[in-house]
Design a protein around this motif. Structure first.
Motif, PDB file in Angstrom:
ATOM      1  N   UNK A   5      -2.968  -9.850  -2.491  1.00  0.00           N
ATOM      2  CA  UNK A   5      -2.161  -9.510  -1.546  1.00  0.00           C
ATOM      3  C   UNK A   5      -1.608  -8.098  -1.862  1.00  0.00           C
ATOM      4  N   UNK A   6      -1.297  -7.934  -3.115  1.00  0.00           N
ATOM      5  CA  UNK A   6      -0.952  -6.537  -3.460  1.00  0.00           C
ATOM      6  C   UNK A   6      -1.989  -5.460  -3.101  1.00  0.00           C
ATOM      7  N   UNK A   7      -3.114  -5.575  -3.240  1.00  0.00           N
ATOM      8  CA  UNK A   7      -4.151  -4.569  -2.662  1.00  0.00           C
ATOM      9  C   UNK A   7      -3.909  -4.483  -1.014  1.00  0.00           C
ATOM     10  N   UNK A   8      -3.937  -5.530  -0.437  1.00  0.00           N
ATOM     11  CA  UNK A   8      -3.735  -5.283   0.888  1.00  0.00           C
ATOM     12  C   UNK A   8      -2.370  -4.495   1.440  1.00  0.00           C
ATOM     13  N   UNK A   9      -1.291  -5.004   0.854  1.00  0.00           N
ATOM     14  CA  UNK A   9       0.002  -4.276   1.261  1.00  0.00           C
ATOM     15  C   UNK A   9      -0.096  -2.860   0.782  1.00  0.00           C
ATOM     16  N   UNK A  10      -0.745  -2.434  -0.337  1.00  0.00           N
ATOM     17  CA  UNK A  10      -0.981  -0.869  -0.695  1.00  0.00           C
ATOM     18  C   UNK A  10      -1.774  -0.244   0.325  1.00  0.00           C
ATOM     19  N   UNK A  11      -2.740  -0.850   0.801  1.00  0.00           N
ATOM     20  CA  UNK A  11      -3.767  -0.193   1.771  1.00  0.00           C
ATOM     21  C   UNK A  11      -2.893  -0.239   2.992  1.00  0.00           C
ATOM     22  N   UNK A  12      -2.055  -0.943   3.487  1.00  0.00           N
ATOM     23  CA  UNK A  12      -1.436  -0.890   4.740  1.00  0.00           C
ATOM     24  C   UNK A  12      -0.398   0.188   4.501  1.00  0.00           C
ATOM     25  N   UNK A  13       0.265   0.512   3.467  1.00  0.00           N
ATOM     26  CA  UNK A  13       1.220   1.609   3.282  1.00  0.00           C
ATOM     27  C   UNK A  13       0.543   2.984   3.313  1.00  0.00           C
ATOM     28  N   UNK A  14      -0.606   2.954   2.816  1.00  0.00           N
ATOM     29  CA  UNK A  14      -1.303   4.288   2.891  1.00  0.00           C
ATOM     30  C   UNK A  14      -1.892   4.677   4.214  1.00  0.00           C
ATOM     31  N   UNK A  15      -2.346   3.560   5.046  1.00  0.00           N
ATOM     32  CA  UNK A  15      -2.749   3.624   6.533  1.00  0.00           C
ATOM     33  C   UNK A  15      -1.698   4.034   7.363  1.00  0.00           C
ATOM     34  N   UNK A  16      -0.291   3.635   7.089  1.00  0.00           N
ATOM     35  CA  UNK A  16       0.701   3.784   8.134  1.00  0.00           C
ATOM     36  C   UNK A  16       1.532   5.271   7.696  1.00  0.00           C
ATOM     37  N   UNK A  17       1.191   5.806   6.626  1.00  0.00           N
ATOM     38  CA  UNK A  17       2.097   6.971   6.270  1.00  0.00           C
ATOM     39  C   UNK A  17       1.695   7.998   7.068  1.00  0.00           C
ATOM     40  N   UNK A  18       2.725   8.983   7.779  1.00  0.00           N
ATOM     41  CA  UNK A  18       4.264   8.755   7.024  1.00  0.00           C
ATOM     42  C   UNK A  18       5.122   7.740   7.407  1.00  0.00           C
ATOM     43  N   UNK A  19       4.849   6.944   8.217  1.00  0.00           N
ATOM     44  CA  UNK A  19       5.690   5.768   8.584  1.00  0.00           C
ATOM     45  C   UNK A  19       6.037   4.937   7.401  1.00  0.00           C
ATOM     46  N   UNK A  20       7.314   4.447   7.358  1.00  0.00           N
ATOM     47  CA  UNK A  20       7.634   3.441   6.325  1.00  0.00           C
ATOM     48  C   UNK A  20       6.753   2.605   6.287  1.00  0.00           C
ATOM     49  N   UNK A  21       6.516   1.599   5.156  1.00  0.00           N
ATOM     50  CA  UNK A  21       5.790   0.500   5.113  1.00  0.00           C
ATOM     51  C   UNK A  21       6.537  -0.518   5.633  1.00  0.00           C
ATOM     52  N   UNK A  22       6.048  -1.684   6.195  1.00  0.00           N
ATOM     53  CA  UNK A  22       6.845  -2.742   6.726  1.00  0.00           C
ATOM     54  C   UNK A  22       7.422  -3.443   5.698  1.00  0.00           C
ATOM     55  N   UNK A  23       8.145  -4.420   6.240  1.00  0.00           N
ATOM     56  CA  UNK A  23       8.707  -5.639   5.475  1.00  0.00           C
ATOM     57  C   UNK A  23       7.753  -6.830   5.393  1.00  0.00           C
ATOM     58  N   UNK A  24       7.720  -7.459   4.437  1.00  0.00           N
ATOM     59  CA  UNK A  24       7.087  -8.707   4.287  1.00  0.00           C
ATOM     60  C   UNK A  24       8.016  -9.931   3.972  1.00  0.00           C
ATOM     61  N   UNK A  25       7.351 -11.066   4.387  1.00  0.00           N
ATOM     62  CA  UNK A  25       7.671 -12.133   3.610  1.00  0.00           C
ATOM     63  C   UNK A  25       6.781 -13.228   3.492  1.00  0.00           C
ATOM     64  N   UNK A  26       6.524 -13.694   2.294  1.00  0.00           N
ATOM     65  CA  UNK A  26       5.331 -14.556   2.181  1.00  0.00           C
ATOM     66  C   UNK A  26       5.558 -15.978   2.009  1.00  0.00           C
TER      67      UNK A  26
END
Length: 480
Positions: free
Chosen positions: A191-212
Motif C-alpha cells: 500500500x505504501x508503494x501505491x501511495x508513493x506512486x500516486x503522490x509522484x503522479x499528481x505532483x505538484x498537487x497535494x497528495x490525497x487523503x486516505x483512510x484504510x
C-alpha cells in the motif's frame, strides 16, 4: 468554516450528490462526501449493493450512479461549495464471477480483464481465505481470495502502476481522498508503494487523503496499528478505521451488558488506535447489515451518532443510505431502487429542491432513501465540533450506568440519558455563567432558541432535565 465530518452518501447518484452539496452539505458544514466506487463494476442478477465492489475496469464512463461527465460535474460542484469528494476505491481484487459484462460494456472472464489485467497479475497459486486464517495467518489473509474475489498481486510493480494511475487520475479530476476498501488484505508495504506512486503522479498537487479499511476487533493476525506507517515516506495523510469503536454501538444497544458508563475510557484506550489517526463510525454500510446499531434502532441510533460527534476521539463518518430488510439475506443484499438495467433512480425528483427522504426512518419501506445526514440536530453537532475544537480533552465527567455526561473544557457540555425515565441532575459543567440553548432538542439562531435553555450558575453548575432516551448538548456558540 472549519470542517472535519464526512458523510457517506451510500449508493447515491452523482447528479444528486452534486445538488446535495449545494443545497445542504456545504451550508451545514460537512467536510466531505464518501461516494460509492465509481469504477466499472460487474452487473449481477438482482443488482445487490455489493456488485459495486466487484471491479471490472477502472473506467468511469458508466456505473449505476451515473456517467463520467456527471462524476466530474459532481466533483467540481461539491468542491465549489467547500465539500471534498472521497472515493471508495476497490483495489485489492476484481470479480468473483467466472465471466460477464461490466456496467460499461466490458466483457471479462475471471482473471482476464481486457486492457488491464491477465492471470499473471493475480496471486499464485490460487487459494481462498479460510476462517481460521484471520487469527493465524496474515500471509494468507493478504494473498488469498476474499469471498472468491480475484486477488490482485499488489506486490507487482505493474499492478501498483495500474492502481496508482487510477487513483491519480481521480485526484487530477479534483477528488481529495480515498477510502481503501479491504486494505487489510493488502500488505502495508505494498500500500505504501501505491501511495508513493500516486503522490509522484499528481505532483505538484497535494497528495490525497486516505483512510484504510482494516477490520480488527482484537485477536487478529493483522492489526489496525500495522498500517499506521503507510504513506509516511510519501508525505500522505493516512488514517485507519477503528473497528473497536463498536464499543459505542454496543453501549447504546446494551449489547452483552455494556452500558454508557464505560464510554469515557475511549479517549485513552490503550488497545485502540491513537485518536488522531482513527476513522470512526457507529454504523457503516456493512455493519448496519450485520447486527450493529442502525437506523432501525431509532433514538438509540441518533444518540450513538450524537456521541460520536461530541466525544473527542477519531474522525467521524456519518452513514446515509436507504432502508432495507435486515431479517433476510435478500433484504440485506438489496441494492438501491433502480431501473431494469440496474441504474439507480433519481433521489431528487424532477422539479424539486430537496431529496425524496423518508419522514419516519424506523418504519421506512425497503428502498426508501433515509437521508440520515439531514436529521435536524446534525448541523448543530457540526457546530459543536467547531466550537469545542480548542478543548480536545473531556472534563467534569459524570456517569451512572446508562447515563453519562462530559464537558469539553469551557467550550461545551453533553448529557446522555439512555433510560426509560427522565433524568434530573445538577452537574458541574465548566461553562461560563449564562443561558445556553440545547442544540440537540432545538436550534439556536439570531440569539434565540427553538428548544429548551439551560442556565449555568456562577459556580459553573447547571440542573439538567433530560427526557428519556434523549440528550442535551450545549456549547459556547449557542449561548443566549
Amino acid at each position: 468554516m472549519e470542517r472535519d465530518v464526512v458523510v457517506h452518501l451510500f449508493e447515491w447518484r452523482w447528479a444528486d450528490i452534486a445538488r446535495e452539496c449545494e443545497s445542504y452539505l456545504g451550508p451545514a458544514g460537512f467536510a466531505a462526501v464518501q461516494v460509492s466506487p465509481p469504477s466499472e463494476h460487474a452487473v449481477l442478477s438482482g443488482h445487490p449493493w455489493w456488485e459495486r465492489y466487484q471491479t471490472v475496469s477502472y473506467a468511469l464512463d458508466r456505473s449505476r450512479s451515473g456517467t463520467l461527465a456527471e462524476f466530474q460535474d459532481m466533483v467540481s460542484r461539491c468542491e465549489a461549495v467547500g465539500v471534498h469528494i472521497h472515493v471508495d476505491a476497490v483495489i485489492n481484487h476484481m470479480t468473483a464471477q467466472t465471466n460477464g459484462t461490466g456496467s460499461n460494456g466490458t466483457k471479462f472472464t475471471k482473471y482476464e480483464y481486457p486492457g488491464l489485467y491477465t492471470m499473471s497479475h493475480f496471486h499464485q497459486p490460487l487459494c481462498s481465505i479460510q476462517g481460521e486464517d484471520y487469527t493465524s495467518s496474515a500471509e494468507r489473509v493478504q494473498r488469498c481470495e476474499l469471498l472468491h474475489l480475484a486477488d490482485l498481486d499488489t506486490g507487482q510493480a505493474e499492478v501498483q502502476d495500474e492502481i496508482a494511475d487510477y487513483l491519480a487520475g481521480l485526484v487530477k479530476m479534483g477528488v481529495r481522498g480515498f477510502r481503501i476498501d479491504a486494505a487489510k488484505h493488502i500488505a502495508p508495504a505494498e500500500l505504501s508503494a501505491i501511495v508513493a506512486k500516486v503522490a509522484t503522479a499528481v505532483a505538484p498537487l497535494d497528495p490525497p487523503y486516505y483512510f484504510l479499511e482494516v477490520i480488527d476487533r482484537g485477536g487478529e493476525a493483522i492489526h489496525a496499528s500495522d498500517y499506521l506507517g503507510v504513506g509516511e515516506a510519501a508525505g500522505s495523510v493516512v488514517d485507519v478505521t477503528e473497528f473497536k469503536y463498536d464499543r459505542v454501538s454496543n453501549a447504546f444497544l446494551n449489547a452483552g451488558g455494556a452500558t454508557l458508563e464505560s464510554l469515557d475510557a475511549l479517549v485513552a484506550a490503550s488497545d485502540m488506535l491513537p485518536r488522531d489517526r482513527a476513522l470512526v463510525f457507529t454504523a457503516n454500510h456493512d455493519t448496519s447489515r450485520a447486527g450493529a446499531i442502525f437506523y432501525g434502532d431509532g433514538a438509540l441510533d441518533e444518540l450513538a451518532v450524537t456521541f460520536a460527534l461530541t466525544f473527542p476521539y477519531g474522525h467521524p463518518v456519518v452513514l446515509s443510505g436507504y432502508a432495507f430488510d435486515r431479517s433476510t439475506d435478500a433484504g440485506r443484499s438489496m441494492g438501491p431502487t433502480s431501473d431494469a438495467e440496474g441504474i439507480t433512480l433519481p433521489i431528487y425528483a424532477p422539479g424539486t429542491n430537496a431529496p425524496s427522504c423518508a419522514t419516519n426512518l424506523v418504519d421506512a419501506a425497503p428502498g426508501a432513501w433515509l437521508c440520515e445526514h439531514r436529521r435536524r440536530f446534525l448541523p448543530n453537532l457540526l457546530e459543536f465540533r467547531r466550537a469545542t475544537k480548542a478543548a480536545p480533552q473531556i472534563a467534569n465527567v459524570w456517569k451512572n450506568g446508562n447515563q453519562i455526561a462530559y464537558g469539553r473544557g469551557d467550550r461545551g457540555f453533553v448529557v446522555f440519558n439512555r433510560t426509560d425515565a427522565p433524568l434530573a441532575q445538577s452537574l458541574p459543567t465548566g461553562l461560563a455563567p449564562g443561558s445556553y440553548c440545547d442544540v440537540y432538542g432545538g436550534d439556536f439562531s439570531a440569539g434565540g432558541c427553538s428548544g429548551k435553555t439551560v442556565t449555568v450558575d456562577a459556580a459553573g453548575r447547571a440542573t439538567f432535565d433530560v427526557p428519556a432516551m434523549s440528550a442535551i448538548v450545549l456549547h459556547v456558540q449557542a449561548k443566549l
